[in-house]
Design an enzyme around this catalytic site. Sequence first.
Site, PDB file in Angstrom:
ATOM      1  N   ASN A 139       2.544  -2.035  -7.667  1.00 17.38           N
ATOM      2  CA  ASN A 139       1.425  -2.555  -6.874  1.00 17.38           C
ATOM      3  C   ASN A 139       1.393  -4.077  -6.984  1.00 17.38           C
ATOM      4  OD1 ASN A 139      -1.162  -2.520  -5.473  1.00 17.38           O
ATOM      5  ND2 ASN A 139      -2.120  -2.929  -7.461  1.00 17.38           N
ATOM      6  N   THR A 176       1.446  -8.585   5.389  1.00 14.91           N
ATOM      7  CA  THR A 176       2.336  -9.736   5.136  1.00 14.91           C
ATOM      8  C   THR A 176       3.240  -9.490   3.926  1.00 14.91           C
ATOM      9  OG1 THR A 176       0.785 -10.989   3.756  1.00 14.91           O
ATOM     10  CG2 THR A 176       0.676 -11.352   6.148  1.00 14.91           C
ATOM     11  N   HIS A 198      -1.249  -7.151  -6.858  1.00 13.67           N
ATOM     12  CA  HIS A 198      -2.698  -7.403  -6.939  1.00 13.67           C
ATOM     13  C   HIS A 198      -2.937  -8.916  -6.980  1.00 13.67           C
ATOM     14  CE1 HIS A 198      -6.864  -6.417  -7.744  1.00 13.67           C
ATOM     15  NE2 HIS A 198      -6.857  -7.407  -8.619  1.00 13.67           N
TER      16      HIS A 198
END
Length: 205
Positions: free
Chosen positions: A108, A14, A110
Amino acid sequence: MLLKLGVLASGRGTNLQAIIDAIEAETLPAAIAVVISNHPGVPALGRAARHGAPTAIIERSAHPSHSAQHQAITDELVRCGVELVVLAGFDRVVGPEILRAFPYRIINIHPSLLPAFGGGLHAQADALGYGVKVAGCTVHFVTEDVDCGPIIAQACVPVLEDDTADTLAARILEQEHHILPMSIRLFAQGRLKVEGRRVRVLPPP
Ligand code: GAR
């Protein structure tokens, strides 16, 4: 000029879809050069294919070691001319092979407010279990210390009385879908300046 992205995704995808949607809406000056998954048949690969992005499956089982797999991922990213690597639900720690090839060019997403609840794949459940009242997500540059690189963006959400790990994760995910494309946009615009642990967001040109 469009920033060439290499997206590493292991599953549902997603966050990849949020990037695709922003590109298709022309709110993100980027193009997906390749989507690489370490698992075959995952929804992320279908999302990439529907967008018309090249895909590659580079599995651990097809390589003699983690290092060889991550060298193959690096080679594919380089071959595709990738300028920024985006970890969008990648379920492995990236090896030194990738880090060396893309210094401060890997980001990234998270699902926690780092430095809390880093280093794992169940950050939302860990936050709920700990009893925090505010949770959220973080986009950061990737360095050799897992989930510890300089922070680009964060968003927070409340933890509600009747939350389960799933309802909290869904509330956080909505924010992930905002801050990940936003962070890539800032990178594409050359507006992220790393100063030690701090990432300064420069004003628009
Ligand atoms: C996202 O919540 C992302 O933050 C998380 O995995 C999910 C992937 O969802 N990543 C991590 O936990 C990394 N440590 P998606 O495949 O639908 O984007």
